[in-house]
Design a protein around this motif. Sequence first.
Motif, PDB file in Angstrom:
ATOM      1  N   ASP A   8       0.818  -1.212   0.000  1.00 36.08           N
ATOM      2  CA  ASP A   8       0.000   0.000   0.000  1.00 36.08           C
ATOM      3  C   ASP A   8       0.851   1.262   0.000  1.00 36.08           C
ATOM      4  OD1 ASP A   8      -2.319  -1.506   0.031  1.00 36.08           O
ATOM      5  OD2 ASP A   8      -2.433  -1.499   2.225  1.00 36.08           O
ATOM      6  N   LYS A   9       1.927   1.254   0.751  1.00 36.64           N
ATOM      7  CA  LYS A   9       2.738   2.462   0.892  1.00 36.64           C
ATOM      8  C   LYS A   9       4.082   2.346   0.206  1.00 36.64           C
ATOM      9  CE  LYS A   9       0.529   3.333   5.283  1.00 36.64           C
ATOM     10  NZ  LYS A   9       0.680   3.256   6.693  1.00 36.64           N
ATOM     11  N   ASP A  10       4.455   1.139  -0.198  1.00 36.73           N
ATOM     12  CA  ASP A  10       5.735   0.874  -0.831  1.00 36.73           C
ATOM     13  C   ASP A  10       6.909   1.390  -0.010  1.00 36.73           C
ATOM     14  OD1 ASP A  10       7.168  -0.399  -2.830  1.00 36.73           O
ATOM     15  OD2 ASP A  10       7.413   1.468  -3.970  1.00 36.73           O
ATOM     16  N   LYS A  11       6.778   1.313   1.320  1.00 37.64           N
ATOM     17  CA  LYS A  11       7.863   1.689   2.216  1.00 37.64           C
ATOM     18  C   LYS A  11       8.341   0.443   2.938  1.00 37.64           C
ATOM     19  CE  LYS A  11       6.284   6.350   3.277  1.00 37.64           C
ATOM     20  NZ  LYS A  11       5.839   7.247   4.349  1.00 37.64           N
ATOM     21  N   PRO A  12       9.653   0.321   3.171  1.00 31.18           N
ATOM     22  CA  PRO A  12      10.147  -0.841   3.909  1.00 31.18           C
ATOM     23  C   PRO A  12       9.592  -0.844   5.336  1.00 31.18           C
ATOM     24  CG  PRO A  12      11.965   0.424   2.983  1.00 31.18           C
ATOM     25  CD  PRO A  12      10.707   1.204   2.751  1.00 31.18           C
ATOM     26  N   THR A  13       9.249  -2.007   5.818  1.00 32.19           N
ATOM     27  CA  THR A  13       8.819  -2.174   7.200  1.00 32.19           C
ATOM     28  C   THR A  13       9.575  -3.360   7.779  1.00 32.19           C
ATOM     29  OG1 THR A  13       6.995  -3.599   6.525  1.00 32.19           O
ATOM     30  CG2 THR A  13       6.497  -1.259   6.769  1.00 32.19           C
ATOM     31  N   SER A  14       9.696  -3.406   9.082  1.00 32.72           N
ATOM     32  CA  SER A  14      10.371  -4.531   9.725  1.00 32.72           C
ATOM     33  C   SER A  14       9.526  -5.779   9.582  1.00 32.72           C
ATOM     34  CB  SER A  14      10.586  -4.237  11.213  1.00 32.72           C
ATOM     35  OG  SER A  14      11.454  -3.143  11.346  1.00 32.72           O
ATOM     36  N   ALA A  15      10.197  -6.892   9.360  1.00 35.53           N
ATOM     37  CA  ALA A  15       9.500  -8.170   9.285  1.00 35.53           C
ATOM     38  C   ALA A  15       8.999  -8.553  10.668  1.00 35.53           C
ATOM     39  CB  ALA A  15      10.436  -9.242   8.749  1.00 35.53           C
ATOM     40  N   ALA A  16       7.943  -9.318  10.728  1.00 40.33           N
ATOM     41  CA  ALA A  16       7.417  -9.796  12.002  1.00 40.33           C
ATOM     42  C   ALA A  16       8.473 -10.649  12.683  1.00 40.33           C
ATOM     43  CB  ALA A  16       6.144 -10.596  11.762  1.00 40.33           C
ATOM     44  N   PRO A  17       8.601 -10.547  14.024  1.00 40.50           N
ATOM     45  CA  PRO A  17       9.653 -11.288  14.725  1.00 40.50           C
ATOM     46  C   PRO A  17       9.638 -12.785  14.455  1.00 40.50           C
ATOM     47  CG  PRO A  17       8.515  -9.792  16.224  1.00 40.50           C
ATOM     48  CD  PRO A  17       7.789  -9.745  14.913  1.00 40.50           C
ATOM     49  N   GLY A  18       8.473 -13.385  14.285  1.00 41.63           N
ATOM     50  CA  GLY A  18       8.389 -14.816  14.060  1.00 41.63           C
ATOM     51  C   GLY A  18       8.849 -15.239  12.684  1.00 41.63           C
ATOM     52  N   ASN A  19       9.004 -14.289  11.768  1.00 48.30           N
ATOM     53  CA  ASN A  19       9.413 -14.604  10.409  1.00 48.30           C
ATOM     54  C   ASN A  19      10.922 -14.523  10.216  1.00 48.30           C
ATOM     55  OD1 ASN A  19       6.762 -14.976   9.677  1.00 48.30           O
ATOM     56  ND2 ASN A  19       6.502 -12.850   9.086  1.00 48.30           N
ATOM     57  N   VAL A  20      11.616 -14.011  11.190  1.00 48.27           N
ATOM     58  CA  VAL A  20      13.068 -13.865  11.087  1.00 48.27           C
ATOM     59  C   VAL A  20      13.716 -15.112  11.681  1.00 48.27           C
ATOM     60  CG1 VAL A  20      15.064 -12.495  11.781  1.00 48.27           C
ATOM     61  CG2 VAL A  20      12.890 -11.366  11.283  1.00 48.27           C
ATOM     62  N   PRO A  21      14.470 -15.864  10.869  1.00 47.85           N
ATOM     63  CA  PRO A  21      15.096 -17.068  11.410  1.00 47.85           C
ATOM     64  C   PRO A  21      16.101 -16.722  12.499  1.00 47.85           C
ATOM     65  CG  PRO A  21      15.569 -16.796   9.058  1.00 47.85           C
ATOM     66  CD  PRO A  21      14.767 -15.623   9.491  1.00 47.85           C
ATOM     67  N   PRO A  22      16.178 -17.555  13.541  1.00 47.20           N
ATOM     68  CA  PRO A  22      17.156 -17.312  14.600  1.00 47.20           C
ATOM     69  C   PRO A  22      18.572 -17.385  14.037  1.00 47.20           C
ATOM     70  CG  PRO A  22      15.660 -19.117  15.179  1.00 47.20           C
ATOM     71  CD  PRO A  22      15.394 -18.747  13.766  1.00 47.20           C
ATOM     72  N   THR A  23      19.445 -16.586  14.567  1.00 41.68           N
ATOM     73  CA  THR A  23      20.833 -16.621  14.122  1.00 41.68           C
ATOM     74  C   THR A  23      21.616 -17.616  14.977  1.00 41.68           C
ATOM     75  OG1 THR A  23      21.398 -14.801  15.591  1.00 41.68           O
ATOM     76  CG2 THR A  23      20.818 -14.234  13.326  1.00 41.68           C
ATOM     77  N   THR A  24      22.697 -18.109  14.437  1.00 41.11           N
ATOM     78  CA  THR A  24      23.548 -19.049  15.142  1.00 41.11           C
ATOM     79  C   THR A  24      24.642 -18.269  15.859  1.00 41.11           C
ATOM     80  OG1 THR A  24      23.125 -20.693  13.441  1.00 41.11           O
ATOM     81  CG2 THR A  24      25.021 -21.067  14.862  1.00 41.11           C
ATOM     82  N   SER A  25      24.771 -18.491  17.151  1.00 39.01           N
ATOM     83  CA  SER A  25      25.769 -17.779  17.943  1.00 39.01           C
ATOM     84  C   SER A  25      27.103 -18.517  17.893  1.00 39.01           C
ATOM     85  CB  SER A  25      25.308 -17.656  19.394  1.00 39.01           C
ATOM     86  OG  SER A  25      25.329 -18.923  20.018  1.00 39.01           O
ATOM     87  N   LEU A  26      28.148 -17.808  18.222  1.00 38.80           N
ATOM     88  CA  LEU A  26      29.477 -18.408  18.307  1.00 38.80           C
ATOM     89  C   LEU A  26      29.481 -19.503  19.377  1.00 38.80           C
ATOM     90  CD1 LEU A  26      32.408 -18.544  17.449  1.00 38.80           C
ATOM     91  CD2 LEU A  26      32.907 -16.687  19.043  1.00 38.80           C
ATOM     92  N   ALA A  27      28.800 -19.259  20.490  1.00 36.60           N
ATOM     93  CA  ALA A  27      28.736 -20.269  21.555  1.00 36.60           C
ATOM     94  C   ALA A  27      28.084 -21.552  21.046  1.00 36.60           C
ATOM     95  CB  ALA A  27      27.961 -19.722  22.750  1.00 36.60           C
ATOM     96  N   GLU A  28      27.030 -21.404  20.246  1.00 37.77           N
ATOM     97  CA  GLU A  28      26.358 -22.581  19.686  1.00 37.77           C
ATOM     98  C   GLU A  28      27.295 -23.370  18.774  1.00 37.77           C
ATOM     99  OE1 GLU A  28      22.372 -23.536  17.014  1.00 37.77           O
ATOM    100  OE2 GLU A  28      22.754 -21.485  17.667  1.00 37.77           O
ATOM    101  N   ILE A  29      28.040 -22.681  17.940  1.00 33.14           N
ATOM    102  CA  ILE A  29      28.995 -23.344  17.038  1.00 33.14           C
ATOM    103  C   ILE A  29      30.088 -24.044  17.846  1.00 33.14           C
ATOM    104  CG2 ILE A  29      30.755 -22.950  15.268  1.00 33.14           C
ATOM    105  CD1 ILE A  29      28.896 -20.665  14.241  1.00 33.14           C
ATOM    106  N   GLU A  30      30.601 -23.385  18.877  1.00 22.70           N
ATOM    107  CA  GLU A  30      31.628 -23.995  19.714  1.00 22.70           C
ATOM    108  C   GLU A  30      31.094 -25.244  20.421  1.00 22.70           C
ATOM    109  OE1 GLU A  30      32.712 -20.687  22.189  1.00 22.70           O
ATOM    110  OE2 GLU A  30      34.288 -20.043  20.809  1.00 22.70           O
ATOM    111  N   MET A  31      29.853 -25.170  20.898  1.00 22.07           N
ATOM    112  CA  MET A  31      29.267 -26.324  21.591  1.00 22.07           C
ATOM    113  C   MET A  31      29.037 -27.480  20.625  1.00 22.07           C
ATOM    114  SD  MET A  31      26.679 -24.347  24.165  1.00 22.07           S
ATOM    115  CE  MET A  31      26.379 -25.646  25.339  1.00 22.07           C
ATOM    116  N   LEU A  32      28.597 -27.193  19.408  1.00 22.90           N
ATOM    117  CA  LEU A  32      28.413 -28.236  18.406  1.00 22.90           C
ATOM    118  C   LEU A  32      29.754 -28.878  18.066  1.00 22.90           C
ATOM    119  CD1 LEU A  32      26.758 -29.886  16.428  1.00 22.90           C
ATOM    120  CD2 LEU A  32      26.936 -27.990  14.807  1.00 22.90           C
ATOM    121  N   SER A  33      30.788 -28.064  17.935  1.00 21.97           N
ATOM    122  CA  SER A  33      32.130 -28.593  17.676  1.00 21.97           C
ATOM    123  C   SER A  33      32.571 -29.517  18.798  1.00 21.97           C
ATOM    124  CB  SER A  33      33.138 -27.450  17.527  1.00 21.97           C
ATOM    125  OG  SER A  33      32.828 -26.657  16.420  1.00 21.97           O
TER     126      SER A  33
END
Length: 128
Positions: A8-33
């Motif tokens: 309707d306005k052709d302006k960027p808006t923030s995506a809904a929080p539930g639509n943004v995939p979680p990011t992988t943290s360094l701690a998560e990568i270290e724990m997986l390793s």
Amino acid sequence: MEVARNDDKDKPTSAAPGNVPPTTSLAEIEMLSDVLAHLDEDATTVSSRLADLVRCAMCSDSATIAIDGIPNSDSGEAATASVLVEPIRREGRIIGQIAIGRRDRPFHAADAARLKSYTCLVSNLLAA
């Protein structure tokens, strides 16, 4: 940050929080390793490391991995009630589950998808 368009306005808006995939943290990568580096340990120890990893990845107070033939592995606050639960499957049958406790923000569909990915990892690493 993911950007959604409002037609309707052709302006960027923030995506809904539930639509943004979680990011992988360094701690998560270290724990997986760490988990992968210690796969030669007994299944109970590997399961315990995986529970710590899942709790970290989901930013929750607790995580429990329950899988047939292995004692339950708890990470974090033992008294925390499960908020999100995903079955662990192997060859089409349920062999256990991962239960996630509360956290300081709501869980969204992307979090459920992430947990489902972790159930696949747990199944492949522990139920071989």
